[in-house]
Write a protein that holds these residues in place. Sequence first.
Motif, mmCIF file in Angstrom:
data_model
loop_
_atom_site.group_PDB
_atom_site.id
_atom_site.type_symbol
_atom_site.label_atom_id
_atom_site.label_comp_id
_atom_site.label_asym_id
_atom_site.label_seq_id
_atom_site.Cartn_x
_atom_site.Cartn_y
_atom_site.Cartn_z
ATOM 1 N N GLY A 68 14.163 -7.961 10.032
ATOM 2 C CA GLY A 68 14.207 -6.967 8.962
ATOM 3 C C GLY A 68 12.850 -6.549 8.445
ATOM 4 N N SER A 69 11.800 -6.814 9.202
ATOM 5 C CA SER A 69 10.442 -6.567 8.741
ATOM 6 C C SER A 69 9.765 -5.544 9.638
ATOM 7 C CB SER A 69 9.673 -7.894 8.715
ATOM 8 O OG SER A 69 8.383 -7.755 8.186
ATOM 9 N N CYS A 70 8.437 -5.483 9.564
ATOM 10 C CA CYS A 70 7.658 -4.564 10.387
ATOM 11 C C CYS A 70 6.231 -5.079 10.495
ATOM 12 C CB CYS A 70 7.687 -3.146 9.823
ATOM 13 S SG CYS A 70 6.884 -2.974 8.211
ATOM 14 N N GLY A 82 -11.980 -14.376 14.350
ATOM 15 C CA GLY A 82 -12.575 -14.157 15.663
ATOM 16 C C GLY A 82 -11.621 -13.807 16.780
ATOM 17 N N PHE A 83 -10.363 -13.583 16.462
ATOM 18 C CA PHE A 83 -9.363 -13.268 17.473
ATOM 19 C C PHE A 83 -9.040 -11.771 17.475
ATOM 20 C CE2 PHE A 83 -8.654 -17.601 16.029
ATOM 21 C CZ PHE A 83 -8.548 -18.313 17.217
ATOM 22 N N VAL A 84 -8.720 -11.238 18.634
ATOM 23 C CA VAL A 84 -8.030 -9.961 18.712
ATOM 24 C C VAL A 84 -6.556 -10.238 18.431
ATOM 25 C CG1 VAL A 84 -7.246 -8.111 20.262
ATOM 26 C CG2 VAL A 84 -9.636 -8.858 20.307
ATOM 27 N N VAL A 85 -5.939 -9.467 17.558
ATOM 28 C CA VAL A 85 -4.539 -9.694 17.188
ATOM 29 C C VAL A 85 -3.756 -8.405 17.398
ATOM 30 C CG1 VAL A 85 -2.932 -10.431 15.391
ATOM 31 C CG2 VAL A 85 -5.248 -11.409 15.471
ATOM 32 N N ILE A 86 -2.618 -8.522 18.079
ATOM 33 C CA ILE A 86 -1.728 -7.382 18.290
ATOM 34 C C ILE A 86 -0.436 -7.638 17.513
ATOM 35 C CG2 ILE A 86 -0.538 -5.917 19.951
ATOM 36 C CD1 ILE A 86 -2.517 -6.856 22.078
ATOM 37 N N ALA A 87 -0.257 -6.923 16.425
ATOM 38 C CA ALA A 87 0.981 -6.975 15.643
ATOM 39 C C ALA A 87 1.786 -5.724 15.971
ATOM 40 C CB ALA A 87 0.673 -7.041 14.149
ATOM 41 N N SER A 116 3.251 -10.237 9.240
ATOM 42 C CA SER A 116 2.741 -10.513 10.593
ATOM 43 C C SER A 116 1.434 -9.804 10.868
ATOM 44 C CB SER A 116 3.775 -10.101 11.656
ATOM 45 O OG SER A 116 3.998 -8.698 11.640
ATOM 46 N N GLY A 117 1.243 -8.634 10.240
ATOM 47 C CA GLY A 117 0.038 -7.857 10.477
ATOM 48 C C GLY A 117 -0.993 -7.992 9.382
ATOM 49 N N ASN A 118 -0.590 -7.659 8.134
ATOM 50 C CA ASN A 118 -1.601 -7.571 7.078
ATOM 51 C C ASN A 118 -1.978 -8.920 6.492
ATOM 52 O OD1 ASN A 118 0.627 -8.175 5.481
ATOM 53 N ND2 ASN A 118 0.295 -6.521 4.023
ATOM 54 N N VAL A 119 -1.238 -9.980 6.804
ATOM 55 C CA VAL A 119 -1.589 -11.312 6.302
ATOM 56 C C VAL A 119 -2.112 -12.187 7.445
ATOM 57 C CG1 VAL A 119 -0.741 -13.390 5.142
ATOM 58 C CG2 VAL A 119 0.027 -11.130 4.379
ATOM 59 N N TYR A 120 -1.220 -12.615 8.331
ATOM 60 C CA TYR A 120 -1.659 -13.513 9.402
ATOM 61 C C TYR A 120 -2.445 -12.782 10.480
ATOM 62 C CZ TYR A 120 1.039 -17.022 7.063
ATOM 63 O OH TYR A 120 1.493 -17.898 6.100
ATOM 64 N N GLY A 121 -2.065 -11.545 10.782
ATOM 65 C CA GLY A 121 -2.825 -10.770 11.754
ATOM 66 C C GLY A 121 -4.244 -10.533 11.290
ATOM 67 N N GLN A 122 -4.387 -10.071 10.038
ATOM 68 C CA GLN A 122 -5.713 -9.813 9.500
ATOM 69 C C GLN A 122 -6.517 -11.102 9.374
ATOM 70 O OE1 GLN A 122 -7.156 -6.947 9.108
ATOM 71 N NE2 GLN A 122 -9.050 -7.843 8.312
ATOM 72 N N ALA A 158 5.404 0.382 19.091
ATOM 73 C CA ALA A 158 4.280 0.696 18.210
ATOM 74 C C ALA A 158 3.566 -0.596 17.827
ATOM 75 C CB ALA A 158 4.769 1.413 16.961
ATOM 76 N N ALA A 159 2.246 -0.585 17.927
ATOM 77 C CA ALA A 159 1.472 -1.786 17.634
ATOM 78 C C ALA A 159 0.166 -1.431 16.953
ATOM 79 C CB ALA A 159 1.195 -2.572 18.918
ATOM 80 N N ASP A 160 -0.333 -2.378 16.163
ATOM 81 C CA ASP A 160 -1.669 -2.297 15.577
ATOM 82 C C ASP A 160 -2.514 -3.406 16.186
ATOM 83 O OD1 ASP A 160 -0.946 -0.209 13.889
ATOM 84 O OD2 ASP A 160 -0.436 -1.553 12.222
ATOM 85 N N ILE A 161 -3.673 -3.038 16.710
ATOM 86 C CA ILE A 161 -4.605 -4.020 17.237
ATOM 87 C C ILE A 161 -5.693 -4.237 16.195
ATOM 88 C CG2 ILE A 161 -6.138 -4.650 19.138
ATOM 89 C CD1 ILE A 161 -4.681 -2.628 20.882
ATOM 90 N N ARG A 162 -5.851 -5.469 15.761
ATOM 91 C CA ARG A 162 -6.877 -5.822 14.777
ATOM 92 C C ARG A 162 -8.011 -6.551 15.494
ATOM 93 N NH1 ARG A 162 -4.826 -5.428 9.357
ATOM 94 N NH2 ARG A 162 -2.656 -4.715 9.426
ATOM 95 N N PHE A 163 -9.226 -6.148 15.180
ATOM 96 C CA PHE A 163 -10.398 -6.650 15.886
ATOM 97 C C PHE A 163 -11.220 -7.581 14.997
ATOM 98 C CE2 PHE A 163 -9.437 -2.426 17.657
ATOM 99 C CZ PHE A 163 -9.255 -2.765 18.987
ATOM 100 N N PRO A 164 -11.896 -8.544 15.605
ATOM 101 C CA PRO A 164 -12.741 -9.454 14.823
ATOM 102 C C PRO A 164 -14.027 -8.776 14.369
ATOM 103 C CG PRO A 164 -12.913 -9.961 17.148
ATOM 104 C CD PRO A 164 -11.853 -8.912 17.024
ATOM 105 N N PRO A 165 -14.704 -9.345 13.388
ATOM 106 C CA PRO A 165 -15.988 -8.790 12.962
ATOM 107 C C PRO A 165 -16.981 -8.749 14.134
ATOM 108 C CG PRO A 165 -15.207 -10.441 11.409
ATOM 109 C CD PRO A 165 -14.307 -10.522 12.595
#
Length: 309
Positions: A41-43, A60-65, A48-54, A16-23
């Motif tokens: 012990g995380s998710c 300007g990066f596509v990020v896959i957490a 990884s997703g809502n702080v550094y991923g976002q 399971a992954a979330d892809i975050r897109f740049p503006p």
Amino acid sequence: MQSVAIQNPDMAWSIAADIRFPPGFDENKTYPTIVSVHPFGSCKEQTSGNVYGQGLAEQGFVVIAYDASFQGASGGSPRWIEDPTQRVEDISRVIDYAVTLPYVDADRIGVIGVCGGGGYAVNATLTEKRIKAVVSITGVNIGRLFREGFSSYDPLGALNAMAAQRTAEARGGALQVNELLPASPDAARAAGLTERDVFEATDYYKTPRGQEPGGATRMLFSHAQKTLAWDAFAFAETLLTQPVMVVVGQKVGAFGAYRDGMKAYGRAVASKDRRLVSLADWSHYDLYDRPEPVALAMAELAPFFRTHL
């Protein structure tokens, strides 16, 4: 953001992954892409997703957490296995998926990891040369930690106990799932568990500050044997050739992120560009989500990724 289920041909389960897109994202363009690896012990919904991923998506990066196999919303059974080899292989499998996406530039892929994820990110970079740059945020060598504090400095005793438990489970006994943290900060205080990293981990994972359903902070004890024989930084002097940034906080705790970060940086002598970001007055768990230290880290790592991706 888009949530996806990644299925590789050699896997019996999906990741399971979330892809975050740049503006201003345009699916007809190609983007530098970063794979974000969560802590032990995380998710993916946590740091990884809502702080550094976002934060990186906004830069300007596509990020896959993603969630590690056997954890979070990813598949795999039994649950809550923490296997370093699997965790590192997951990174390659996420990259396998990323390079099939038309908007991902396969020649501009980086990886970032937090805590145990930082150790896994560095280890993956040793042999996964599709990774062009790596950042470790308060990274921990989970093998070293298991051989020391997590086994009460008795790794052979832990291995024998794991062997006995695995035999019991193979014969139909109940699984032994270890909870890694106290139930709350108050419970930690009541038990005298006020050491910096243990208490701050509890404050993050067991309160609304960072608590998420997928962040189980659990481990299947019987399947952790291989962790004790694993080293995140083995052969780094020879194989870690890509640019690497290590971010650590100088407020030291029992989990050893500062020590491991200095070792990772020190052993990365073959890297094309190795950088150490050592932040005074901040701790391991401050770097998970506290705005000021996260901003200090982002001010270094975003330009680093822009340079190399």
